[in-house]
Write an enzyme that holds these catalytic residues in place. Structure first.
Site, PDB file in Angstrom:
ATOM      1  N   GLY A  14       0.310  -1.034  -0.156  1.00 32.08           N
ATOM      2  CA  GLY A  14      -0.305  -0.093  -0.329  1.00 32.08           C
ATOM      3  C   GLY A  14       0.315   1.144  -0.152  1.00 32.08           C
ATOM      4  N   SER A 144      -2.333   0.153  14.609  1.00 31.81           N
ATOM      5  CA  SER A 144      -3.254   2.055  15.670  1.00 31.81           C
ATOM      6  C   SER A 144      -3.541   1.278  16.214  1.00 31.81           C
ATOM      7  CB  SER A 144      -4.564   1.820  14.583  1.00 31.81           C
ATOM      8  OG  SER A 144      -5.156   2.532  14.915  1.00 31.81           O
ATOM      9  N   TYR A 157     -11.805  -4.384  12.869  1.00 33.24           N
ATOM     10  CA  TYR A 157      -9.940  -3.611  12.717  1.00 33.24           C
ATOM     11  C   TYR A 157      -9.176  -3.056  13.841  1.00 33.24           C
ATOM     12  CZ  TYR A 157      -7.082   0.668  11.159  1.00 33.24           C
ATOM     13  OH  TYR A 157      -6.691   1.780  10.914  1.00 33.24           O
ATOM     14  N   LYS A 161      -4.953  -4.733  14.067  1.00 40.11           N
ATOM     15  CA  LYS A 161      -4.748  -4.080  14.246  1.00 40.11           C
ATOM     16  C   LYS A 161      -3.646  -4.662  16.007  1.00 40.11           C
ATOM     17  CE  LYS A 161      -4.764  -1.559  10.873  1.00 40.11           C
ATOM     18  NZ  LYS A 161      -3.158  -2.021  10.127  1.00 40.11           N
TER      19      LYS A 161
HETATM   20  P1  NAP Z   1      -5.122   4.129   2.547  1.00 41.20           P
HETATM   21  O1  NAP Z   1      -4.929   6.505   2.303  1.00 41.20           O
HETATM   22  O2  NAP Z   1      -6.820   4.078   1.919  1.00 41.20           O
HETATM   23  O3  NAP Z   1      -4.345   4.049   1.650  1.00 41.20           O
HETATM   24  C1  NAP Z   1      -4.395   2.819   2.090  1.00 41.20           C
HETATM   25  C2  NAP Z   1      -3.280   1.768   1.199  1.00 41.20           C
HETATM   26  O4  NAP Z   1      -3.506   0.742   1.112  1.00 41.20           O
HETATM   27  C3  NAP Z   1      -3.506   2.339   0.247  1.00 41.20           C
HETATM   28  O5  NAP Z   1      -2.037   2.499  -1.404  1.00 41.20           O
HETATM   29  C4  NAP Z   1      -4.260   0.913  -1.360  1.00 41.20           C
HETATM   30  O6  NAP Z   1      -3.679   0.979  -2.392  1.00 41.20           O
HETATM   31  C5  NAP Z   1      -3.528   0.078  -0.137  1.00 41.20           C
HETATM   32  N1  NAP Z   1      -4.114  -0.702  -0.285  1.00 41.20           N
HETATM   33  C6  NAP Z   1      -5.157  -1.339   0.625  1.00 41.20           C
HETATM   34  N2  NAP Z   1      -6.033  -2.503   0.200  1.00 41.20           N
HETATM   35  C7  NAP Z   1      -4.751  -2.979  -0.467  1.00 41.20           C
HETATM   36  C8  NAP Z   1      -4.420  -5.068  -0.375  1.00 41.20           C
HETATM   37  N3  NAP Z   1      -5.330  -5.915  -0.525  1.00 41.20           N
HETATM   38  N4  NAP Z   1      -3.454  -5.448  -1.786  1.00 41.20           N
HETATM   39  C9  NAP Z   1      -1.976  -3.620  -1.955  1.00 41.20           C
HETATM   40  N5  NAP Z   1      -2.596  -2.779  -1.578  1.00 41.20           N
HETATM   41  C10 NAP Z   1      -3.675  -2.441  -0.422  1.00 41.20           C
HETATM   42  O7  NAP Z   1      -5.013   4.391   3.969  1.00 41.20           O
HETATM   43  P2  NAP Z   1      -3.958   5.181   4.947  1.00 41.20           P
HETATM   44  O8  NAP Z   1      -4.740   5.840   6.205  1.00 41.20           O
HETATM   45  O9  NAP Z   1      -2.784   6.097   4.535  1.00 41.20           O
HETATM   46  O10 NAP Z   1      -3.518   4.380   6.150  1.00 41.20           O
HETATM   47  C11 NAP Z   1      -2.555   3.052   6.123  1.00 41.20           C
HETATM   48  C12 NAP Z   1      -2.157   2.086   6.908  1.00 41.20           C
HETATM   49  O11 NAP Z   1      -2.254   2.905   8.266  1.00 41.20           O
HETATM   50  C13 NAP Z   1      -3.270   1.418   7.303  1.00 41.20           C
HETATM   51  O12 NAP Z   1      -2.785   0.140   7.613  1.00 41.20           O
HETATM   52  C14 NAP Z   1      -3.802   1.897   8.328  1.00 41.20           C
HETATM   53  O13 NAP Z   1      -4.378   0.805   8.999  1.00 41.20           O
HETATM   54  C15 NAP Z   1      -2.605   2.531   8.974  1.00 41.20           C
HETATM   55  N6  NAP Z   1      -3.037   3.455  10.360  1.00 41.20           N
HETATM   56  C16 NAP Z   1      -3.693   4.632   9.372  1.00 41.20           C
HETATM   57  C17 NAP Z   1      -4.269   5.898  10.508  1.00 41.20           C
HETATM   58  C18 NAP Z   1      -5.096   7.141   9.356  1.00 41.20           C
HETATM   59  O14 NAP Z   1      -4.974   8.155  10.515  1.00 41.20           O
HETATM   60  N7  NAP Z   1      -4.689   7.386   8.160  1.00 41.20           N
HETATM   61  C19 NAP Z   1      -4.357   5.594  11.619  1.00 41.20           C
HETATM   62  C20 NAP Z   1      -3.405   4.465  12.203  1.00 41.20           C
HETATM   63  C21 NAP Z   1      -2.957   2.721  11.044  1.00 41.20           C
HETATM   64  P3  NAP Z   1      -5.112   1.303  -3.319  1.00 41.20           P
HETATM   65  O15 NAP Z   1      -5.101   2.775  -3.291  1.00 41.20           O
HETATM   66  O16 NAP Z   1      -4.442   0.901  -4.986  1.00 41.20           O
HETATM   67  O17 NAP Z   1      -6.695   0.163  -3.287  1.00 41.20           O
END
Ligand code: NAP
Length: 247
Positions: A14, A144, A157, A161
């Site tokens: 991702g 997370s 979720y 996590k």
């Molecule tokens: P995001 O903006 O929604 O981006 C998600 C990324 O994951 C995208 O590049 C997407 O690719 C890829 N992805 C999703 N499903 C996939 C799969 N089955 N195979 C390969 N790639 C996949 O998410 P984010 O906010 O950056 O979050 C990134 C990580 O941090 C996640 O694990 C999330 O749970 C964790 N996190 C985020 C937050 C927050 O506040 N944002 C807080 C705590 C933890 P495509 O676009 O090509 O689908």
């Protein structure tokens, strides 16, 4: 094999958007070969690769749904052809399918567990054997704060996590003697599309509870990843990057 003098290869699952994109860009400036994995959005992935190359780095984008074991195997075959083994694995890809538990369908449970937790089995299983052989490796799992505190409407979720934290500690125990570290980063609420999808009033109530009084930025997490890569004596830990939300 003297790994000090070789360019290391990092896989960011991702790595095309949000936190993963920031990690790819940060490591792209640090002379790693960066594999920008994505699932559906090829243009976003190619844009990150172009940006890394413009800054003088090496990167390629590879599509693979890492929730599916066979696609993860194909991903590693393509990496092997391009760069050889994966030295550093960042399990970042993740999704949300929020719903109160009493309304949650089994498909919504399975999708989140497979994408956010079983994917770490798929990719780590494919990376770990060569890491053990070469006596070097880094695995960084993006967990997370929700895995630590729980989250309303997030049983799927939070379970995934929290599972990543237990997975990391156990794998850290098994592999420390091979020069491999396995750690988690637990982000708080970070400004990405995942968080932008939350209702405005819910987000405002969350920000009101953050001691730092703002959302984090993806680069805050990317800097944590770079720090853990450079830290051979830190393993089995959770690095909380959350503005003080959870201590
Ligand atoms: P995001 O903006 O929604 O981006 C998600 C990324 O994951 C995208 O590049 C997407 O690719 C890829 N992805 C999703 N499903 C996939 C799969 N089955 N195979 C390969 N790639 C996949 O998410 P984010 O906010 O950056 O979050 C990134 C990580 O941090 C996640 O694990 C999330 O749970 C964790 N996190 C985020 C937050 C927050 O506040 N944002 C807080 C705590 C933890 P495509 O676009 O090509 O689908």
């Amino acid at each position: 094999m003297d790994l000090n003098n070789t360019t290391k290869t990092v896989l960011v699952t991702g790595g095309s958007r949000g936190i993963g994109a920031a990690i790819s860009l940060e490591l792209g400036t640090q002379k790693f070969n960066v594999i920008v994995n994505y699932n559906t959005k090829v243009d976003e992935a190619n844009a990150i690769v172009d940006q890394i190359k413009k800054q003088g780095g090496n990167a390629i984008a590879i599509q693979a749904n890492i929730a599916i074991p066979e696609e993860s195997e194909r991903l590693f075959r393509e990496i092997e052809t391009a760069y050889g083994q994966v030295d550093i694995l960042v399990n970042n890809a993740g999704i949300t399918r929020d719903k109160s538990f009493r309304k949650m369908q089994k498909t919504e449970w399975d999708e989140v567990i497979n994408t956010n937790l079983s994917s770490a089995y798929n990719t780590s299983q494919l990376a770990i054997h060569k890491m053990i052989e070469q006596k070097y490796g880094r695995i960084i799992n993006i967990s997370s704060v929700i895995g630590q505190s729980g989250g309303f409407g997030q049983t799927n979720y939070a379970a995934a996590k929290a599972g990543l934290i237990g997975f990391s500690k156990s794998l850290a125990l098994e592999t420390a003697k091979y020069g491999i570290t396995v750690n988690c980063i637990c982000p708080g609420f970070i400004k990405t599309e995942m968080v932008a999808a939350m209702p405005t009033e819910v987000l405002a109530s969350i920000v009101a509870k953050i001691p730092a009084a703002s959302l984090g930025s993806p680069s805050d997490i990317a800097k944590g990843v770079a720090f853990l890569i450079d830290a051979p004596y830190i393993t089995g830990q959770c690095l909380n990057i959350n503005g003080g939300l959870y201590m």
